[in-house]
Design a protein around this motif. Structure first.
Motif, PDB file in Angstrom:
ATOM      1  N   ASN A  20      23.341  10.921  23.879  1.00  0.00           N
ATOM      2  CA  ASN A  20      23.354  11.105  22.424  1.00  0.00           C
ATOM      3  C   ASN A  20      24.572  11.889  21.956  1.00  0.00           C
ATOM      4  O   ASN A  20      25.149  11.583  20.901  1.00  0.00           O
ATOM      5  CB  ASN A  20      22.066  11.790  21.955  1.00  0.00           C
ATOM      6  CG  ASN A  20      20.858  10.887  22.088  1.00  0.00           C
ATOM      7  OD1 ASN A  20      20.976   9.667  22.138  1.00  0.00           O
ATOM      8  ND2 ASN A  20      19.685  11.492  22.174  1.00  0.00           N
ATOM      9  N   ASP A  24      27.146  10.216  19.392  1.00  0.00           N
ATOM     10  CA  ASP A  24      27.450  10.854  18.109  1.00  0.00           C
ATOM     11  C   ASP A  24      28.937  11.192  17.984  1.00  0.00           C
ATOM     12  O   ASP A  24      29.505  11.116  16.899  1.00  0.00           O
ATOM     13  CB  ASP A  24      26.620  12.131  17.927  1.00  0.00           C
ATOM     14  CG  ASP A  24      25.139  11.845  17.719  1.00  0.00           C
ATOM     15  OD1 ASP A  24      24.764  10.672  17.503  1.00  0.00           O
ATOM     16  OD2 ASP A  24      24.349  12.802  17.798  1.00  0.00           O
ATOM     17  N   LYS A  27      31.073   7.737  17.661  1.00  0.00           N
ATOM     18  CA  LYS A  27      30.645   6.787  16.617  1.00  0.00           C
ATOM     19  C   LYS A  27      31.766   6.465  15.638  1.00  0.00           C
ATOM     20  O   LYS A  27      31.977   5.301  15.280  1.00  0.00           O
ATOM     21  CB  LYS A  27      29.439   7.353  15.878  1.00  0.00           C
ATOM     22  CG  LYS A  27      28.680   6.332  15.069  1.00  0.00           C
ATOM     23  CD  LYS A  27      27.444   6.943  14.453  1.00  0.00           C
ATOM     24  CE  LYS A  27      26.483   7.333  15.557  1.00  0.00           C
ATOM     25  NZ  LYS A  27      25.249   7.932  15.104  1.00  0.00           N
TER      26      LYS A  27
END
Length: 158
Positions: A20, A24, A27
């Motif tokens: 994650n 993040d 992205k």
């Protein structure tokens, strides 16, 4: 003044968290990568577990919040950094610099001669940080991950 962060060694149970953090952090750059290169940069939780078997990964926390991650593996007297990111909303607090310093200390304590890394050519902030930390662009041979141009950098720490 440098912000203090807490850095801890990641465990297998952190695989989803690390995925994650990578997701993040990358992205905003996703459209600059080919699909295959993005999958290499943002490894799946299973990929994170595999990397944990290949070398250490650390997680950085800033004021009790997950801030970033960095990992690596041995390559013949070199500690190759992989998956170094700081979450976008915490950039500019010198967390990346502290992560690099932590890994450099680890590498020195474990008698590595140098640090190395492969970064994508279009993430200028990262390249600037690595240069500031003493990395030099080596780029032999030209590197590419599934059509995305990369830069090989190295720092001697003898």
């Amino acid at each position: 003044m440098e912000n203090t962060i807490h850095i801890r060694l990641a465990k297998k149970s952190d695989a989803e968290l690390i995925h994650n953090i990578l997701s993040d952090s990358f992205k905003a750059y996703q459209e600059l990568f080919t699909e295959g290169a993005y999958a290499v940069m943002v490894v799946s939780p299973k990929g994170v577990e595999k990397r944990l078997n290949q070398g250490p990964i650390w997680i950085a926390e800033h004021e009790g919040e997950i801030a970033g991650t960095i990992g690596g593996m041995e390559l013949i007297h070199t500690f190759q950094i992989r998956g170094m990111v700081v979450l976008p909303h915490l950039r500019g607090l010198k967390i990346g610099y502290q992560l690099l310093r932590y890994v450099e200390n680890y590498a020195r304590q474990n008698n590595y001669h140098s640090l190395s890394l492969l970064t994508t050519a279009h993430i200028d902030e990262g390249i600037k940080l690595y240069k500031k930390f003493g990395f030099k662009i080596i780029n032999k041979p030209p590197y590419e991950i599934d059509g995305t141009h990369c830069i090989y950098m190295e720092k001697l720490i003898l």
